[in-house]
Scaffold this active site. Structure first.
Site, mmCIF file in Angstrom:
data_model
loop_
_atom_site.group_PDB
_atom_site.id
_atom_site.type_symbol
_atom_site.label_atom_id
_atom_site.label_comp_id
_atom_site.label_asym_id
_atom_site.label_seq_id
_atom_site.Cartn_x
_atom_site.Cartn_y
_atom_site.Cartn_z
ATOM 1 C CE LYS A 1 -0.946 1.064 4.950
ATOM 2 N NZ LYS A 1 -0.141 0.058 5.649
ATOM 3 C CG HIS B 1 2.153 -1.446 11.837
ATOM 4 N ND1 HIS B 1 2.810 -0.290 12.212
ATOM 5 C CD2 HIS B 1 2.280 -1.522 10.490
ATOM 6 C CE1 HIS B 1 3.305 0.304 11.115
ATOM 7 N NE2 HIS B 1 3.001 -0.430 10.065
ATOM 8 C CD GLU C 1 3.230 -7.119 7.900
ATOM 9 O OE1 GLU C 1 2.639 -8.213 7.890
ATOM 10 O OE2 GLU C 1 2.742 -6.098 8.424
HETATM 11 C C1 LIG Z 1 0.879 0.103 6.410
HETATM 12 C C2 LIG Z 1 1.329 -1.187 6.977
HETATM 13 C C3 LIG Z 1 2.691 -1.518 6.973
HETATM 14 C C4 LIG Z 1 3.773 -0.592 6.485
HETATM 15 O O1 LIG Z 1 3.996 0.427 7.401
HETATM 16 P P1 LIG Z 1 5.257 1.400 7.248
HETATM 17 O O2 LIG Z 1 5.134 2.258 8.438
HETATM 18 O O3 LIG Z 1 5.115 2.129 5.963
HETATM 19 O O4 LIG Z 1 6.483 0.570 7.295
HETATM 20 C C5 LIG Z 1 3.033 -2.769 7.440
HETATM 21 N N1 LIG Z 1 2.104 -3.648 7.905
HETATM 22 C C6 LIG Z 1 0.791 -3.351 7.940
HETATM 23 C C7 LIG Z 1 -0.166 -4.355 8.447
HETATM 24 C C8 LIG Z 1 0.362 -2.105 7.492
HETATM 25 O O5 LIG Z 1 -0.940 -1.800 7.551
#
Ligand SMILES: *Cc1c(COP(=O)(O)O)cnc(C)c1O
Length: 443
Positions: A69, A198, A275
């Site tokens: 995303k 996260h 991620e």
């Molecule tokens: C948006 C998102 C990420 C990426 O986050 P960053 O802060 O850009 O590294 C990773 N995992 C999940 C589940 C997300 O929703």
């Protein structure tokens, strides 16, 4: 020199290292020669390669699942795929995009804790089986539509640290519901393989990862008591990606490694995945905008209320009545300059000039966005030398949550992306590249 490889990535390869400004100047000259004045992006593929290599080096135990995303540029996804990365997708369209590159479904994690039925059916048909959940409803849904999925429990972190974008209470199972939820998964004969969290995008404090990994360890313990032997720990995103954040990334990496070795030692055989979105994409892209209009005001103009908050104003009140230059750009907050309050909280966009001048005088300036919306303002308050109409400006660190969130509101164009890479880095990934000159590629 322009090279085309099998995947049809148009890239300008540079045998020698060149500065970003140098490359940008060349692209701008091309645009001017072609009589174009639309905004565009410049992508340094070498930067993406270096980020991937740095991740592998500093976080050797953490397999990289790029969060699609953040930036869905096909070329970025292709490069990452060719480097060996895996992908974090949160929708059917993102999964389609990644599988369309030839990525095998076991290199995908489906991270939306609340999935559309149709998307879940799609995932099942295409053998995407690793996915997150945080609720009973989702477990029942998965039981009926994708019963062989390998499930990862998204947990709500009880210790919150400062970040640009917190996921707050939107996602994640609170710790007092964990046992019951896992118990239900057991009763439904579903397979729960791990835990994910996260810490928030743009995290400011590396200790957030320590607290989150500790909480994950406790969750592993509860799962074991319920009867699951888990083997996946997903440490999510949040890693910084702007140019000046390398020290902080090093700090996070060392904290993460230490905590993992302590709580999830390698010989235990738990697969660790991360991620990163912003980490991978931010610094690779610069955004190029053209000044298409200009006006002068003898008084500081009135801005809509949201831009008059004191923290957003960098020029102070004693200058209130001085001259102000207003510039109208061909990109917008509905384009690449999305007002970060919606996602990353970053709102200060500072332009750089392509012309090298030694102006000593500066003026209070406003950078307006392209659309007719009164609040389309890229920077409401900045001191700049006097700029010219037709001049190009560039903004760095524009790769994350820009292009992927940009709209075509009011006829805003989707920007072209121009790619370059230093030849040595390119050849590390594509040793068999055959370069052909520009002329040969134009029929
Ligand atoms: C948006 C998102 C990420 C990426 O986050 P960053 O802060 O850009 O590294 C990773 N995992 C999940 C589940 C997300 O929703």
């Amino acid at each position: 020199m322009e090279a085309y490889i099998q995947q049809n990535i148009p890239v300008n390869l540079h045998p020698e290292r060149r500065t970003k400004l140098d490359v940008i100047q060349k692209f701008v000259a091309d645009m001017e020669r072609e009589g174009k004045d639309e905004h565009f992006l410049v992508c340094d593929i070498g930067d993406i390669i270096k980020k991937y290599q740095q991740w592998s080096q500093l976080l050797p135990r953490v397999k990289l699942f790029y969060a699609v995303k953040c930036n869905t540029d096909r070329v970025l996804l292709q490069i990452l795929s060719d480097l060996g990365a895996s992908f974090d997708c949160a929708s059917k369209m993102e999964i389609e995009k990644v599988l369309g590159l030839g990525v095998s479904p076991d290199r995908v994690i489906y991270t939306h804790p609340h999935k559309l039925n149709t998307s879940l059916i799609y995932a099942e048909r295409h053998s995407v089986s690793l996915m997150t959940f945080d609720s009973e409803i989702e477990l029942h849904k998965i039981k009926s539509l994708h019963p062989t999925a390998r499930l990862v429990l998204r947990i709500l972190l009880f210790e919150q640290f400062e970040a640009d974008e917190k996921f707050g209470s939107k996602f994640g199972c609170p710790s007092d519901q964990t046992r019951d939820l896992l118990q239900l998964a057991k009763e439904l004969e579903l397979v729960v393989v791990g835990v994910s969290f996260h810490v928030g995008s743009g995290i400011k404090d590396a200790r957030a990862y320590i607290a989150a990994i500790q909480q994950s360890r406790k969750t592993f313990q509860i799962a074991q008591e319920v009867g699951f032997i888990m083997n996946v720990l997903d440490i999510g995103g949040g890693f910084p990606g702007a140019q000046d954040t390398s020290d902080f990334f090093h700090e996070i990496a060392s904290v993460v490694n230490e905590t993992l070795n302590d709580l999830f030692p390698a010989d235990e055989g738990v697969d660790i995945i991360g991620e990163p979105g912003a980490y991978v994409a931010t610094s690779a892209y610069s955004s190029l905008v053209n000044i298409i209009g200009k006006r002068w005001c003898s008084k500081k103009p009135l801005l809509t209320e949201r831009y008059n908050k004191p923290e957003k104003n960098s020029w102070n009140s004693c200058e209130e009545d001085r001259n102000t230059y207003m510039y109208y750009l061909n990109d917008s907050v509905f384009g690449n300059f999305l007002d970060g309050t919606l996602y990353t909280g970053c709102t200060t966009y500072i332009p750089k000039r392509i012309k090298t001048t030694n102006d000593t005088v500066s003026y209070g300036s406003i950078l307006w966005g392209f659309t007719c919306a009164g609040n389309d303002c890229v920077n409401p308050s900045i001191r700049l030398p006097e700029l010219d109409v037709g001049e190009w400006l560039y903004f760095e660190d524009m790769g994350a949550y820009t292009l992927s969130m940009a709209s075509n509101f009011n006829g805003l164009e989707t920007p072209e992306i121009k790619y370059y890479c230093s030849e040595d880095l390119w050849l590390q990934v594509y040793p068999k590249t055959i370069t052909i000159s520009r002329d040969q590629t134009r029929q």
